[in-house]
Scaffold this motif. Structure first.
Motif, mmCIF file in Angstrom:
data_model
loop_
_atom_site.group_PDB
_atom_site.id
_atom_site.type_symbol
_atom_site.label_atom_id
_atom_site.label_comp_id
_atom_site.label_asym_id
_atom_site.label_seq_id
_atom_site.Cartn_x
_atom_site.Cartn_y
_atom_site.Cartn_z
ATOM 1 N N ILE A 198 -3.192 57.139 -2.920
ATOM 2 C CA ILE A 198 -4.421 57.508 -3.631
ATOM 3 C C ILE A 198 -4.084 58.446 -4.781
ATOM 4 C CG2 ILE A 198 -6.626 58.738 -3.402
ATOM 5 C CD1 ILE A 198 -6.666 57.832 -0.465
ATOM 6 N N ASP A 220 -7.874 56.470 -8.664
ATOM 7 C CA ASP A 220 -8.930 56.473 -7.651
ATOM 8 C C ASP A 220 -10.010 57.507 -7.941
ATOM 9 O OD1 ASP A 220 -8.011 54.490 -5.552
ATOM 10 O OD2 ASP A 220 -6.215 55.734 -5.760
ATOM 11 N N ASN A 242 -13.515 55.655 -8.032
ATOM 12 C CA ASN A 242 -13.339 54.211 -8.027
ATOM 13 C C ASN A 242 -14.099 53.613 -6.851
ATOM 14 O OD1 ASN A 242 -12.080 51.512 -7.756
ATOM 15 N ND2 ASN A 242 -10.672 52.301 -9.301
ATOM 16 N N GLN A 245 -13.001 53.628 -3.311
ATOM 17 C CA GLN A 245 -12.835 54.875 -2.558
ATOM 18 C C GLN A 245 -14.151 55.533 -2.156
ATOM 19 O OE1 GLN A 245 -10.081 55.952 -1.376
ATOM 20 N NE2 GLN A 245 -8.626 54.689 -2.503
#
Length: 393
Positions: A198, A220, A242, A245
């Motif tokens: 991430i 992310d 994003n 996520q």
């Protein structure tokens, strides 16, 4: 403003057009403000929009805030999404970059033994947040070592070498507030995606200072403040999550309405009562910025930095701690002078010459940060260098 003509004009004509831009900003008194990387003044139209909105709220606070002003927030998100190339459903509005960073840092699910990769150059409160999780939860904070003046390739190699099978998150700073160095974030995010890591990108200093595409970075989380280079009122920030996520990330504050699986769970209204007038003034800041354009703004800020540095280079002992020839160069640079007490120099410039720069120290680097904005003129930077020479005598 005829900026197209400005792009083609001779230097004196361009300065005349930027002089008109200067007139759209509040006067900076009593100091020449060369610390815009901390807080930039909003254009006058933004300042007035916020004041008008606040007066509107005062007439019927509960109704005028929630039922009137806040109805503009979806449109504001759409306009911000257009600027940074994401969807409105990925944007949460908050107060500043620190709040956005904390949302990501404390919201990403991790377990004991999971590793987070940071650098010594990342923003201090971001590092502190990760170390707090290390102390409380047993995650491991790992440091990626490189120098701020290293090449992009060397920095990419340093991050690649620091990744382990336990690395779950990479904390990346798009532009370091210390010296204006821009990281090759797109390349680093690509490496992270390949390894299912991430990525959190601290874009506090890049959004609106230069063109930024969330889609191209493919990170992310992207965090920024709107009170720096966009020129929105102090107290405005933006968190982009994003869509992949959103569902799995905990909000920093529990949402008022449960359950909340979409981007709203990260929005500022989870604070409780807040000042809607601040958000209401984002819209004119966006319009002002669009009139100039991110490419043109970046070019102007790079021009101003290179202008003052060229004038100061022959000062005995002068050292620049910013890659001046990089295309990514913007408004922020850091310099030192051999054998000079830089804290005293900062104070002398402010007290004797009414010039405000910022002393910065991190790791082995110490210097004075200079960060002009587009409302500044080359003649003012000439005056800064003259004052610098005089103060060093």
């Amino acid at each position: 403003m005829n900026f197209v003509a400005a792009d083609r004009a001779a230097d004196d004509e361009r300065e005349a057009i930027w002089q008109r831009v200067r007139a759209t900003y509040p006067a900076q008194e009593p100091f020449l403000n060369l610390n815009n990387a901390a807080v930039s003044p909003p254009p006058i139209i933004v300042e007035e929009a916020m004041i008008d909105a606040y007066r509107f709220i005062s007439r019927n606070p509960d109704y005028n805030m929630w039922s009137k002003l806040d109805t503009a927030l979806p449109r504001i998100k759409r306009e911000l999404a257009e600027l940074i190339d994401c969807t409105p459903d990925e944007i949460a509005l908050n107060r500043n970059s620190s709040e956005g960073l904390s949302t990501a840092i404390f919201g990403i699910p991790l377990t004991k033994g999971d590793q987070v990769l940071v650098s010594a150059w990342d923003y201090p409160s971001a590092r502190a947040g990760w170390f707090q999780r290390q102390q409380r939860e047993g995650i491991e904070v790992m440091n990626c070592s490189f120098d701020l003046m290293d090449s992009d390739d060397d920095i990419v190699d340093a991050y690649s070498a620091a990744i382990t099978p336990q690395t779950r998150v990479m904390q990346l700073t798009h532009m370091y507030h210390w010296n204006g160095r821009v990281l090759p974030v797109k390349r680093l995010c690509e490496i992270a995606r390949q390894r299912k890591i991430i990525t959190i990108v601290d874009g506090a200093q890049t959004f609106a200072q230069m063109p930024v595409s969330f889609r191209e970075l493919d990170c992310d989380f992207f965090i920024t403040s709107l009170h720096k280079w966009l020129g929105a009122p102090v107290g405005n920030g933006m968190l982009i999550v994003n869509e992949r996520q959103i569902g799995g990330t905990w909000p920093l504050l529990a949402p008022f309405d449960q359950p909340a699986a979409h981007i709203d769970k990260f929005d500022h209204w989870n604070l409780g009562t807040y000042n809607s007038a601040i958000q209401a003034a984002i819209a004119p800041a966006i319009e002002f910025h669009k009139d100039i354009g991110a490419d043109r703004m970046h070019a102007r800020l790079r021009e101003l930095t290179r202008h003052w540095v060229a004038l100061a280079r022959d000062i005995p002992g002068f050292k620049l701690h910013t890659p001046i020839d990089a295309d990514s160069l913007g408004a922020i640079s850091l310099f030192s002078v051999d054998g000079v007490d830089l804290r005293k120099l900062e104070a002398d410039l402010r007290e004797k010459y009414q010039i405000h720069v910022k002393y910065r120290r991190v790791e082995h680097i110490e210097g004075l940060r200079v960060s002009p904005h587009i409302y500044m003129l080359k003649s003012e930077l000439d005056g800064f260098v003259t004052a610098l020479r005089d103060a060093l005598q």
